[in-house]
Design a protein around this motif. Sequence first.
Motif, PDB file in Angstrom:
ATOM      1  N   GLU A   1       1.373  -1.374   0.164  1.00  0.00           N
ATOM      2  CA  GLU A   1      -0.305   0.033   0.004  1.00  0.00           C
ATOM      3  C   GLU A   1       0.945   1.012  -0.148  1.00  0.00           C
ATOM      4  OE1 GLU A   1      -1.844  -0.187   3.950  1.00  0.00           O
ATOM      5  OE2 GLU A   1      -0.863  -0.019   4.420  1.00  0.00           O
ATOM      6  N   PRO A   2       0.663   2.273  -0.367  1.00  0.00           N
ATOM      7  CA  PRO A   2       1.631   3.785  -1.073  1.00  0.00           C
ATOM      8  C   PRO A   2       1.332   3.709   0.623  1.00  0.00           C
ATOM      9  CG  PRO A   2      -0.794   4.021  -2.036  1.00  0.00           C
ATOM     10  CD  PRO A   2      -0.494   2.696  -0.730  1.00  0.00           C
TER      11      PRO A   2
ATOM     12  N   LYS B   1       0.169   9.244   0.554  1.00  0.00           N
ATOM     13  CA  LYS B   1      -0.609   8.765  -0.616  1.00  0.00           C
ATOM     14  C   LYS B   1       0.068   8.768  -2.063  1.00  0.00           C
ATOM     15  CE  LYS B   1      -3.911  12.876   1.233  1.00  0.00           C
ATOM     16  NZ  LYS B   1      -4.114  13.916   1.280  1.00  0.00           N
ATOM     17  N   ARG B   2      -1.082   8.360  -3.354  1.00  0.00           N
ATOM     18  CA  ARG B   2      -0.819   8.173  -4.676  1.00  0.00           C
ATOM     19  C   ARG B   2       0.065   8.364  -4.761  1.00  0.00           C
ATOM     20  NH1 ARG B   2      -5.632   5.041  -7.138  1.00  0.00           N
ATOM     21  NH2 ARG B   2      -4.069   4.072  -8.958  1.00  0.00           N
ATOM     22  N   TYR B   3      -0.018  10.256  -4.759  1.00  0.00           N
ATOM     23  CA  TYR B   3       0.843  11.025  -5.621  1.00  0.00           C
ATOM     24  C   TYR B   3       1.266  12.015  -4.355  1.00  0.00           C
ATOM     25  CZ  TYR B   3      -1.198  10.135 -10.397  1.00  0.00           C
ATOM     26  OH  TYR B   3      -0.924   9.238 -11.597  1.00  0.00           O
TER      27      TYR B   3
ATOM     28  N   VAL C   1       3.524  11.052  -8.702  1.00  0.00           N
ATOM     29  CA  VAL C   1       3.870   9.355  -7.981  1.00  0.00           C
ATOM     30  C   VAL C   1       4.933   9.057  -7.138  1.00  0.00           C
ATOM     31  CG1 VAL C   1       3.195   7.713  -8.247  1.00  0.00           C
ATOM     32  CG2 VAL C   1       2.748   9.020 -10.660  1.00  0.00           C
TER      33      VAL C   1
ATOM     34  N   PHE D   1       1.778   2.994  -8.647  1.00  0.00           N
ATOM     35  CA  PHE D   1       0.732   4.109  -8.016  1.00  0.00           C
ATOM     36  C   PHE D   1      -0.369   4.862  -9.208  1.00  0.00           C
ATOM     37  CE2 PHE D   1       2.866   3.680  -3.741  1.00  0.00           C
ATOM     38  CZ  PHE D   1       2.144   2.300  -3.766  1.00  0.00           C
TER      39      PHE D   1
ATOM     40  N   ARG E   1      -2.301   6.261 -11.807  1.00  0.00           N
ATOM     41  CA  ARG E   1      -3.145   6.378 -13.017  1.00  0.00           C
ATOM     42  C   ARG E   1      -3.361   6.797 -13.949  1.00  0.00           C
ATOM     43  NH1 ARG E   1      -7.604   5.047 -10.142  1.00  0.00           N
ATOM     44  NH2 ARG E   1      -9.598   6.601 -11.163  1.00  0.00           N
TER      45      ARG E   1
ATOM     46  N   ASN F   1      -7.318   2.810 -12.874  1.00  0.00           N
ATOM     47  CA  ASN F   1      -6.221   2.386 -12.145  1.00  0.00           C
ATOM     48  C   ASN F   1      -4.973   1.501 -12.948  1.00  0.00           C
ATOM     49  OD1 ASN F   1      -6.482   3.108  -9.325  1.00  0.00           O
ATOM     50  ND2 ASN F   1      -8.305   1.380  -9.929  1.00  0.00           N
TER      51      ASN F   1
ATOM     52  N   TYR G   1      -2.904  -2.881  -9.631  1.00  0.00           N
ATOM     53  CA  TYR G   1      -3.804  -2.220  -8.824  1.00  0.00           C
ATOM     54  C   TYR G   1      -4.883  -3.627  -7.987  1.00  0.00           C
ATOM     55  CZ  TYR G   1      -7.526  -0.350  -5.968  1.00  0.00           C
ATOM     56  OH  TYR G   1      -8.700  -0.373  -4.909  1.00  0.00           O
TER      57      TYR G   1
ATOM     58  N   GLY H   1      -6.757   0.001  -2.248  1.00  0.00           N
ATOM     59  CA  GLY H   1      -5.547   0.180  -2.305  1.00  0.00           C
ATOM     60  C   GLY H   1      -4.350  -0.630  -1.790  1.00  0.00           C
TER      61      GLY H   1
ATOM     62  N   TYR I   1      -1.446  -3.064  -3.477  1.00  0.00           N
ATOM     63  CA  TYR I   1      -1.715  -3.218  -4.954  1.00  0.00           C
ATOM     64  C   TYR I   1      -0.167  -5.072  -5.288  1.00  0.00           C
ATOM     65  CZ  TYR I   1      -2.845   1.562  -6.169  1.00  0.00           C
ATOM     66  OH  TYR I   1      -3.261   2.844  -5.311  1.00  0.00           O
TER      67      TYR I   1
END
Length: 191
Positions: free
Chosen positions: A10-11, A14-16, A39, A69, A71, A81, A85, A89, A91
Amino acid sequence: MQALYDFIVEPLGKRYNNKIKIGGKELILNTKIETFQSVNKLAKVISVPKNIKTNIKLDDIIVIHHNVFRRFYDIKGKEQNSRAYFKDGKYFVSLDQVYLYYNGEEWNSVADRCFIKPNSSFRMGIIKYDNKHLNELGIYKGNIVSFKDKRQFEFIINDELLYCMKSKDVLINHGYETNKKENNRSGAEGC
């Protein structure tokens, strides 16, 4: 939950990573989902692969490929995604997408990856995280090296800019820099 050949992650955050705080206000640096530089490349390991032996354990922090992560927009313009993914949440990450891991004590490179702190000289830097292959060639953490152009990927690790590359992209070992500043070019005189 355990995959056969992939980590489940998991990140970390956050993803970004496209926001910074300046003077108590939040500033958005990038609004495009396609921009790979924004990212997040840090992940927490939730599950290790069942059929792969690795030193990476549960809860380790790993540095991964930017597409995990990320998009994107499909052909119809719909946001999607990445293929990594899984769900909720989480990956899938294959071992070849993992470059570095932190086991709670120290950072370690994975496979043939190394990390170099660039200095002010063109295509030169100091090995920050070495690997077995480089060690077999007599190249260790702290050595000043020259590397091939356009082979490095930028990562921020512990608020420090580092270049990630493969061992084969390291060209010359200039030795250790002793009693000098890290970014002083004098360690490379005569090259």
